[in-house]
Design a protein around this motif. Sequence first.
Motif, short mmCIF file in Angstrom:
data_model
loop_
_atom_site.label_atom_id
_atom_site.label_comp_id
_atom_site.label_asym_id
_atom_site.label_seq_id
_atom_site.Cartn_x
_atom_site.Cartn_y
_atom_site.Cartn_z
N UNK A 1 1.53 -4.74 -6.84
CA UNK A 1 1.29 -5.16 -5.46
C UNK A 1 -0.06 -4.56 -5.04
N UNK A 2 -0.92 -5.39 -4.50
CA UNK A 2 -2.28 -4.95 -4.15
C UNK A 2 -2.44 -4.97 -2.64
N UNK A 3 -2.93 -3.87 -2.10
CA UNK A 3 -3.14 -3.81 -0.65
C UNK A 3 -4.50 -3.18 -0.39
N UNK A 4 -5.21 -3.70 0.62
CA UNK A 4 -6.45 -3.05 1.05
C UNK A 4 -6.23 -2.55 2.47
N UNK A 5 -6.44 -1.26 2.68
CA UNK A 5 -6.17 -0.67 3.99
C UNK A 5 -7.36 -0.91 4.94
N UNK A 6 -7.14 -0.72 6.24
CA UNK A 6 -8.24 -0.91 7.22
C UNK A 6 -9.39 0.07 7.03
N UNK A 7 -9.28 1.02 6.11
CA UNK A 7 -10.40 1.93 5.85
C UNK A 7 -11.56 1.24 5.15
N UNK A 8 -11.32 0.03 4.63
CA UNK A 8 -12.37 -0.70 3.89
C UNK A 8 -13.65 -0.81 4.72
N UNK A 9 -14.79 -0.48 4.08
CA UNK A 9 -16.09 -0.59 4.76
C UNK A 9 -16.91 -1.75 4.19
N UNK B 1 -4.14 -5.57 -14.38
CA UNK B 1 -5.46 -5.96 -14.88
C UNK B 1 -6.43 -4.80 -14.79
N UNK B 2 -7.20 -4.62 -15.87
CA UNK B 2 -8.18 -3.54 -15.92
C UNK B 2 -9.17 -3.63 -14.75
N UNK B 3 -9.62 -4.85 -14.43
CA UNK B 3 -10.64 -5.00 -13.39
C UNK B 3 -10.14 -4.49 -12.03
N UNK B 4 -8.87 -4.74 -11.77
CA UNK B 4 -8.29 -4.30 -10.49
C UNK B 4 -8.18 -2.78 -10.47
N UNK B 5 -7.85 -2.22 -11.62
CA UNK B 5 -7.78 -0.77 -11.75
C UNK B 5 -9.15 -0.14 -11.54
N UNK C 1 0.61 -0.61 -6.27
CA UNK C 1 1.96 -0.12 -6.55
C UNK C 1 2.64 -1.06 -7.54
N UNK C 2 3.54 -0.53 -8.31
CA UNK C 2 4.33 -1.33 -9.24
C UNK C 2 5.19 -2.29 -8.40
N UNK C 3 5.09 -3.59 -8.66
CA UNK C 3 5.74 -4.57 -7.79
C UNK C 3 7.26 -4.49 -7.85
N UNK C 4 7.80 -3.98 -8.95
CA UNK C 4 9.26 -3.88 -9.02
C UNK C 4 9.77 -2.53 -8.55
N UNK C 5 9.14 -1.46 -8.99
CA UNK C 5 9.65 -0.13 -8.62
C UNK C 5 9.05 0.42 -7.33
N UNK C 6 7.91 -0.10 -6.90
CA UNK C 6 7.25 0.44 -5.71
C UNK C 6 6.51 1.75 -5.97
N UNK C 7 6.49 2.20 -7.23
CA UNK C 7 5.76 3.43 -7.59
C UNK C 7 4.26 3.20 -7.53
N UNK C 8 3.49 4.18 -7.01
CA UNK C 8 2.04 4.03 -7.04
C UNK C 8 1.53 3.98 -8.49
N UNK C 9 0.49 3.17 -8.71
CA UNK C 9 -0.11 3.06 -10.04
C UNK C 9 -1.17 4.16 -10.20
N UNK C 10 -1.11 4.87 -11.31
CA UNK C 10 -2.08 5.95 -11.56
C UNK C 10 -3.41 5.41 -12.05
N UNK C 11 -4.51 6.02 -11.60
CA UNK C 11 -5.79 5.69 -12.21
C UNK C 11 -6.71 6.89 -12.16
#
Lengths: 72, 399
Positions: A5-13, A44-48, A62-72
């Motif tokens: 699951x991909x989200x962009x927060x309002x902090x985006x500049x 996808x590597x590019x998203x990471x 976040x992992x779309x099934x578990x809701x766990x944050x993805x590490x990078x």
Amino acid sequence: MTSWRVEVTPDCIASGVCLALAGDDFALGDDGRTHPLREVTEEREAVLDAAASCPMEAILLTDATTGEPVDF
Amino acid sequence: MPESLTYPFPPAESIFHPSPTLSALQKSEPIARFSTADGRTGWVVTRYQDVRTVLVDPRFSRAEASNPELNLPDTGLGQATTGSILGLDPPEHTRLRRLVAGAFTARRVEALRPRAAEIVGELIDALTALPQPVDLVEHFSLPLPVQVICELLGVPAEDRHVFHGWSDAVLGDVTTDPARIAGAFAALDAYFRKLIAAKREQPADDLMTALIEARDERDRLSEDELVRLCQTVLVAGHETTANMINMFLLTLHENPEQLNRLLTQPETIPQAVEELMRFVQLGEGSGLVRVTTEEVELAGVRIPAGSAVVPLMTVANRDPQLFDDPDTLDVTRSAGAHLGFGAGVHHCLGAQLARMELQEALRGLLARLPGLRVDVPVAELRFKNGMIVRSLHELPVRW
Ligand code: HEM
Ligand code: HEM
Ligand code: SF4
């Protein structure tokens, strides 16, 4: 294959770092902020790369099934 | 047909506005061809949307800009950034950038703010003890970013003075003898290799130690890359910020009602910093050239593969399509979309750091020295010769 699951927060500049790295996954909105083109995507590597390079740490993955944050 | 444009572009008439020739292109010929005296050609881009595209779209390459086979116009920028992060394309660029990005996020920078404010206070204490006029460059604008970046990187404070000559040669005069530039790079190189060896022996809580770990433990960074990255961060971080501080003050003095607003409403400083970043013409109207990797159509103009394309951020920041009444400084506008830090993969690594330093510099100067004024007429200011970034020899001030 894991889905994210991909989200962009309002902090985006609108630095455009993610747009350049993953132009198929992000786009600049009329509000002057970047948004994911799909809420859920295959891993996808590019998203990471984009999430790890964002100067505002505004890209949340976040992992779309578990809701766990993805590490990078 | 518009008249043919030659590089170097016609100089600006005022330090506060772009060259009228370049501004006019925005209307008449937003994607314009130019040529150099020796007959090489390129394209110059001036509208906001198009400049953004050149910066963000991966078909415009920075790495190709140092390809000797392309016979590109020599806009004085090519070799300088060859091999540095600013001269790489993804994926090589991405690997390096990911290694350092974490040290420069907004969150990390906020943690440094109290220390930056403290340095601002110390510098003002020291300069107010001196007889007036005082040179702001020597006693404030330059030491602030140098001290901040040295502490972040882990460069000993005693060694700070040695960088000035180097960065002048490197970020400096495009007419400088190439041998001098090469010599400056070699000296900086030797210095960093020695420092890195010392930090291997004695790790510290700083960026250089973190990068050494990335090299030694995970082998994600070569020794040369490590040295180069440290140099780039050091060089890119101080001449730009120092001269931005100088230009901020000069610009505010040209616009006293705007200055007054900041004096009475210091809480609006962060917003004002964005407007000043938009407005200030730090560069003289060149820009780091990109090269098309394939034929690209930009705003209806077909640019062949292998062409040099120069994005003019400072002109784009005055595009009326994006900013109403763009040649007027208005510290109350929302100017956050400016391209003063670039965009895309090379978006300034130090942008959050520079913002924070600029905010703290203004906050400190306006609060402690509200009567600060420049002691010489603008026309008599001496900018370093042929300098890329508008760089002042000195800025005498009184308060
Ligand atoms: C007000 C001060 C500053 C301004 C106006 C500025 C402006 C810029 C611009 C416009 C670029 C993009 C160049 C291009 O794409 O052609 C850039 C890149 C860069 N800046 Fe800054 N900068 C400033 C301060 C800093 C600081 C304090 C640092 C220190 C960490 C820094 C480090 C860098 C680096 C390393 C790059 C290259 C990034 C890459 O290629 O990925 N800058 N800067
Ligand atoms: C490690 C080496 C270097 C780094 C990291 C670096 C970084 C930067 C940055 C961050 C900017 C954006 C400043 C701005 O336009 O606001 C810039 C602009 C520029 N740099 Fe460099 N630079 C380096 C070396 C050089 C050298 C050696 C030259 C020329 C001999 C040069 C020529 C320029 C020019 C012409 C601009 C454009 C200024 C404008 O906006 O008009 N750079 N550089
Ligand atoms: S990298 Fe981060 S700040 Fe930049 S456009 Fe993407 S989400 Fe916004």
